[in-house]
Design a protein around this motif. Structure first.
Motif, PDB file in Angstrom:
ATOM      1  N   PRO A  34       0.822  -1.214   0.000  1.00  6.24           N
ATOM      2  CA  PRO A  34       0.000   0.000   0.000  1.00  6.24           C
ATOM      3  C   PRO A  34       0.853   1.260   0.000  1.00  6.24           C
ATOM      4  O   PRO A  34       1.925   1.307   0.628  1.00  6.24           O
ATOM      5  CB  PRO A  34      -0.804  -0.124   1.300  1.00  6.24           C
ATOM      6  CG  PRO A  34      -0.797  -1.585   1.623  1.00  6.24           C
ATOM      7  CD  PRO A  34       0.532  -2.093   1.152  1.00  6.24           C
ATOM      8  N   ALA A  35       0.366   2.276  -0.689  1.00  4.48           N
ATOM      9  CA  ALA A  35       1.135   3.525  -0.807  1.00  4.48           C
ATOM     10  C   ALA A  35       0.168   4.652  -1.144  1.00  4.48           C
ATOM     11  O   ALA A  35      -1.016   4.432  -1.405  1.00  4.48           O
ATOM     12  CB  ALA A  35       2.206   3.393  -1.883  1.00  4.48           C
ATOM     13  N   ARG A  36       0.698   5.869  -1.117  1.00  4.90           N
ATOM     14  CA  ARG A  36      -0.125   7.029  -1.473  1.00  4.90           C
ATOM     15  C   ARG A  36       0.708   7.986  -2.319  1.00  4.90           C
ATOM     16  O   ARG A  36       1.945   7.975  -2.261  1.00  4.90           O
ATOM     17  CB  ARG A  36      -0.643   7.744  -0.225  1.00  4.90           C
ATOM     18  CG  ARG A  36       0.429   8.434   0.585  1.00  4.90           C
ATOM     19  CD  ARG A  36      -0.108   8.999   1.895  1.00  4.90           C
ATOM     20  NE  ARG A  36       0.860   9.847   2.558  1.00  4.90           N
ATOM     21  CZ  ARG A  36       1.862   9.423   3.310  1.00  4.90           C
ATOM     22  NH1 ARG A  36       2.046   8.118   3.475  1.00  4.90           N
ATOM     23  NH2 ARG A  36       2.695  10.283   3.882  1.00  4.90           N
ATOM     24  N   ILE A  37       0.031   8.827  -3.083  1.00  9.38           N
ATOM     25  CA  ILE A  37       0.703   9.764  -3.981  1.00  9.38           C
ATOM     26  C   ILE A  37       1.113  11.020  -3.205  1.00  9.38           C
ATOM     27  O   ILE A  37       0.291  11.640  -2.537  1.00  9.38           O
ATOM     28  CB  ILE A  37      -0.216  10.149  -5.158  1.00  9.38           C
ATOM     29  CG1 ILE A  37      -0.505   8.922  -6.038  1.00  9.38           C
ATOM     30  CG2 ILE A  37       0.433  11.254  -5.998  1.00  9.38           C
ATOM     31  CD1 ILE A  37      -1.487   9.202  -7.173  1.00  9.38           C
ATOM     32  N   GLU A  38       2.387  11.392  -3.327  1.00  5.06           N
ATOM     33  CA  GLU A  38       2.865  12.662  -2.779  1.00  5.06           C
ATOM     34  C   GLU A  38       2.801  13.753  -3.853  1.00  5.06           C
ATOM     35  O   GLU A  38       2.429  14.890  -3.583  1.00  5.06           O
ATOM     36  CB  GLU A  38       4.296  12.512  -2.256  1.00  5.06           C
ATOM     37  CG  GLU A  38       4.827  13.760  -1.599  1.00  5.06           C
ATOM     38  CD  GLU A  38       6.195  13.565  -0.972  1.00  5.06           C
ATOM     39  OE1 GLU A  38       6.702  14.531  -0.363  1.00  5.06           O
ATOM     40  OE2 GLU A  38       6.776  12.456  -1.082  1.00  5.06           O
ATOM     41  N   THR A  39       3.199  13.426  -5.067  1.00 12.38           N
ATOM     42  CA  THR A  39       2.989  14.299  -6.222  1.00 12.38           C
ATOM     43  C   THR A  39       3.088  13.439  -7.476  1.00 12.38           C
ATOM     44  O   THR A  39       3.477  12.261  -7.408  1.00 12.38           O
ATOM     45  CB  THR A  39       3.966  15.490  -6.257  1.00 12.38           C
ATOM     46  OG1 THR A  39       3.553  16.393  -7.294  1.00 12.38           O
ATOM     47  CG2 THR A  39       5.401  15.033  -6.524  1.00 12.38           C
ATOM     48  N   TYR A  40       2.761  14.037  -8.630  1.00 11.26           N
ATOM     49  CA  TYR A  40       2.612  13.224  -9.831  1.00 11.26           C
ATOM     50  C   TYR A  40       2.594  14.122 -11.062  1.00 11.26           C
ATOM     51  O   TYR A  40       2.448  15.348 -10.967  1.00 11.26           O
ATOM     52  CB  TYR A  40       1.297  12.441  -9.781  1.00 11.26           C
ATOM     53  CG  TYR A  40       0.085  13.348  -9.881  1.00 11.26           C
ATOM     54  CD1 TYR A  40      -0.630  13.476 -11.067  1.00 11.26           C
ATOM     55  CD2 TYR A  40      -0.331  14.107  -8.787  1.00 11.26           C
ATOM     56  CE1 TYR A  40      -1.725  14.336 -11.164  1.00 11.26           C
ATOM     57  CE2 TYR A  40      -1.422  14.960  -8.870  1.00 11.26           C
ATOM     58  CZ  TYR A  40      -2.109  15.074 -10.061  1.00 11.26           C
ATOM     59  OH  TYR A  40      -3.178  15.932 -10.150  1.00 11.26           O
ATOM     60  N   THR A  41       2.728  13.500 -12.223  1.00 16.15           N
ATOM     61  CA  THR A  41       2.506  14.183 -13.502  1.00 16.15           C
ATOM     62  C   THR A  41       2.153  13.152 -14.553  1.00 16.15           C
ATOM     63  O   THR A  41       2.321  11.936 -14.338  1.00 16.15           O
ATOM     64  CB  THR A  41       3.743  14.998 -13.943  1.00 16.15           C
ATOM     65  OG1 THR A  41       3.400  15.790 -15.093  1.00 16.15           O
ATOM     66  CG2 THR A  41       4.926  14.100 -14.317  1.00 16.15           C
ATOM     67  N   VAL A  42       1.650  13.635 -15.678  1.00 16.46           N
ATOM     68  CA  VAL A  42       1.403  12.802 -16.857  1.00 16.46           C
ATOM     69  C   VAL A  42       2.199  13.398 -18.002  1.00 16.46           C
ATOM     70  O   VAL A  42       2.057  14.585 -18.315  1.00 16.46           O
ATOM     71  CB  VAL A  42      -0.098  12.751 -17.216  1.00 16.46           C
ATOM     72  CG1 VAL A  42      -0.306  11.915 -18.478  1.00 16.46           C
ATOM     73  CG2 VAL A  42      -0.909  12.189 -16.054  1.00 16.46           C
TER      74      VAL A  42
END
Length: 516
Positions: free
Chosen positions: A442-450
């Protein structure tokens, strides 16, 4: 104050917009900027031949792993340029990579002059990807670029470390167009702004930059645009790295050069440079944030920007309110947003945040943009004697920071640059998250992009935290539904599972984060 106070005496810029088949070679671009700086100082070719210090900003094609290293260019640009100028500098250096380089070179040269190690120096740089790429794609050849290919290795200056780890590079963090959006999305999430409201904010931020570029004769894109033009996605303004359409990205494929001549006061008088040309470096500082992106405390701040700004103002003996002209490094909107926040500037400060128009509009000539900032700043300060100007310069991924405060007013104290290690030790001691290269579960998003190609979205990148709160980087599934979903609402904080990706690339295993 014995005559060794450093003073900037000449600046020069050049932008080539002609036929790529007749474009100047890299060293020719450097020479044109140098000659224009000498003319600006009134010292001519004889003055250039007398330089005892020469610093050239590194060409981007000399970056480690560059895919464009086959473009012909001198193997020792400082030596080739010195030959063209009939100069024999005792100290000649070629910089490592980083957009902080021009301000850092000026800081180092000023320190050398204050110590009596140099009397007259040229700092100069150029970028030529605009014509070089066209020559390659059109098969035009480079027969007219007579560049020295077999000179000894130049002496290098700056930090040679790559901007990312192999782990980060495997996941695409070695490209600014992929990494800066990660900072942007983190900043938006911190401020609890909706996607639509934040996009409108980005347009409002950079529209005034285009207005400045439209009035800049050396700008690559001298076109004023509306806030809506900048953020509306279209065939001519495609998405590059969410949330940045093309018009919010620095433009590197340009043909531009710029340089500055710095002398001791004694040498400036000996050369007969009129004092109304003199611009002093009153304050400066250099430092880097925690080096690799995954080591940062977070993705919406820059202690190095804050500390170098504070130190440069302190050294200059002025407050931010005393600054008349400002140029914040502007490769992407988040660099301006974080820089302004760390310095205590409002994004709509009436003084404006650029004197050139910024990297997406005035041009982003590789490592040398800030030399254009310095050149324009000098001109503005000469036109308003006694005013102060602030220049910030940023390298890698909001990593390396160099700052300068300038004025035509003579400093009240001898120039004394603080050892950069003083600030660096403060930054290096900052706490930061542990990093894992093999997250699982299990994990969670801290930041992201496409990340997009011309054809559309093709790769999602997530920086996240696992159950032990360790930081990791991963790709997402590349199916259209997942990628579209990442752009339709706030993803920071979203849960999912992370583990090894299905395939190992040429650089090794990548991770895969699948959102819940």
């Amino acid at each position: 104050m014995d005559g060794t106070t450093p003073v900037l005496i000449g600046v020069g810029q050049f932008t080539y917009r002609g036929d790529p088949a007749a474009s100047p070679s890299p060293v020719a671009l450097l020479k044109i900027a140098a000659e224009r700086a000498a003319a600006d100082a009134g010292i001519g070719p004889a003055g250039l031949a007398a330089i005892d210090g020469l610093a050239v900003a590194g060409f981007t094609i000399d970056a480690p792993g560059s895919t464009r290293s086959t473009i012909p260019h001198s193997s020792n640009p400082p030596a080739s340029l010195a030959k063209e100028l009939s100069a024999a500098p005792r100290w000649a250096v070629y910089s490592h990579m980083g957009g902080n380089t021009p301000q850092q070179l000026v800081n180092v040269i000023a320190e050398r002059i204050a110590r009596g190690e140099t009397e007259l120096a040229l700092a100069v740089g150029a970028e030529f990807l605009g014509s070089a790429v066209k020559r390659l794609t059109k098969g035009l050849g480079f027969d007219d670029w007579h560049e020295d290919q077999d000179l000894p290795e130049p002496q290098r200056i700056g930090d040679p470390r790559p901007g990312v780890t192999p782990y980060e590079a495997r996941h695409g963090l070695n490209r600014p167009i992929n990494t800066y959006p990660l900072f942007e999305n983190a900043l938006r999430a911190r401020d609890h702004r909706s996607l639509a409201d934040h996009q409108a904010r980005l347009g409002r931020l950079f529209a005034p930059f285009t207005k400045v570029a439209a009035d800049n004769p050396e700008a690559w894109f001298p076109v004023e645009r509306t806030a809506e033009d900048l953020v509306a996605v279209s065939d001519r303004n495609r998405m590059v790295g969410f949330p940045y359409p093309k018009l919010l990205n620095a433009i590197m494929e340009v043909d531009q050069s710029a340089g500055a001549i710095i002398a001791s006061e004694r040498k400036a008088r000996e050369l007969g440079v009129p004092e109304d040309r003199w611009v002093y470096l009153h304050g400066c500082a250099d430092a880097a944030d925690l080096w690799f992106p995954l080591d940062r405390q977070n993705f919406h701040s820059s202690p190095a920007m804050r500390l170098t700004g504070q130190r440069a103002l302190e050294m200059a003996g002025v407050a931010l309110s005393d600054i008349d002209f400002i140029d914040l490094y502007s490769c992407f909107p988040v660099a301006v947003e974080i820089g302004a926040e760390e310095l205590g500037l409002a994004l709509d400060d009436p003084r404006g945040l650029t004197v050139t128009g910024g990297l997406p509009y005035a041009g982003g000539p590789g490592n040398n943009y800030a030399m254009h900032s310095i050149a324009v700043m000098a001109q503005k300060l000469r036109a308003k004697p006694g005013a102060h100007g602030l220049v910030t310069a940023n390298g890698w991924y909001l990593t390396k920071q160099s700052t300068g405060v300038y004025s035509t007013t003579r400093p009240k104290a001898p120039f004394e640059r603080q050892d950069p290690g003083v600030l660096q030790r403060q930054i290096d001691a900052l706490p930061h998250p542990a990093v894992t290269e093999t997250p699982q579960g299990p994990a969670r998003i801290e930041t992201y992009t496409v990340v997009h190609r011309r054809e559309g979205p093709f790769m999602g990148i997530v920086i996240g935290r696992d159950e032990a709160d360790r930081r990791f980087v991963a790709h997402t599934p590349g199916d259209p539904e997942t990628l579209a979903g990442l752009e339709q609402g706030e993803q920071v904080g979203r849960s999912g599972r992370v583990g090894p990706g299905p395939d190992a690339g040429p650089g090794g295993q990548t991770n895969l984060f699948t959102p819940d």
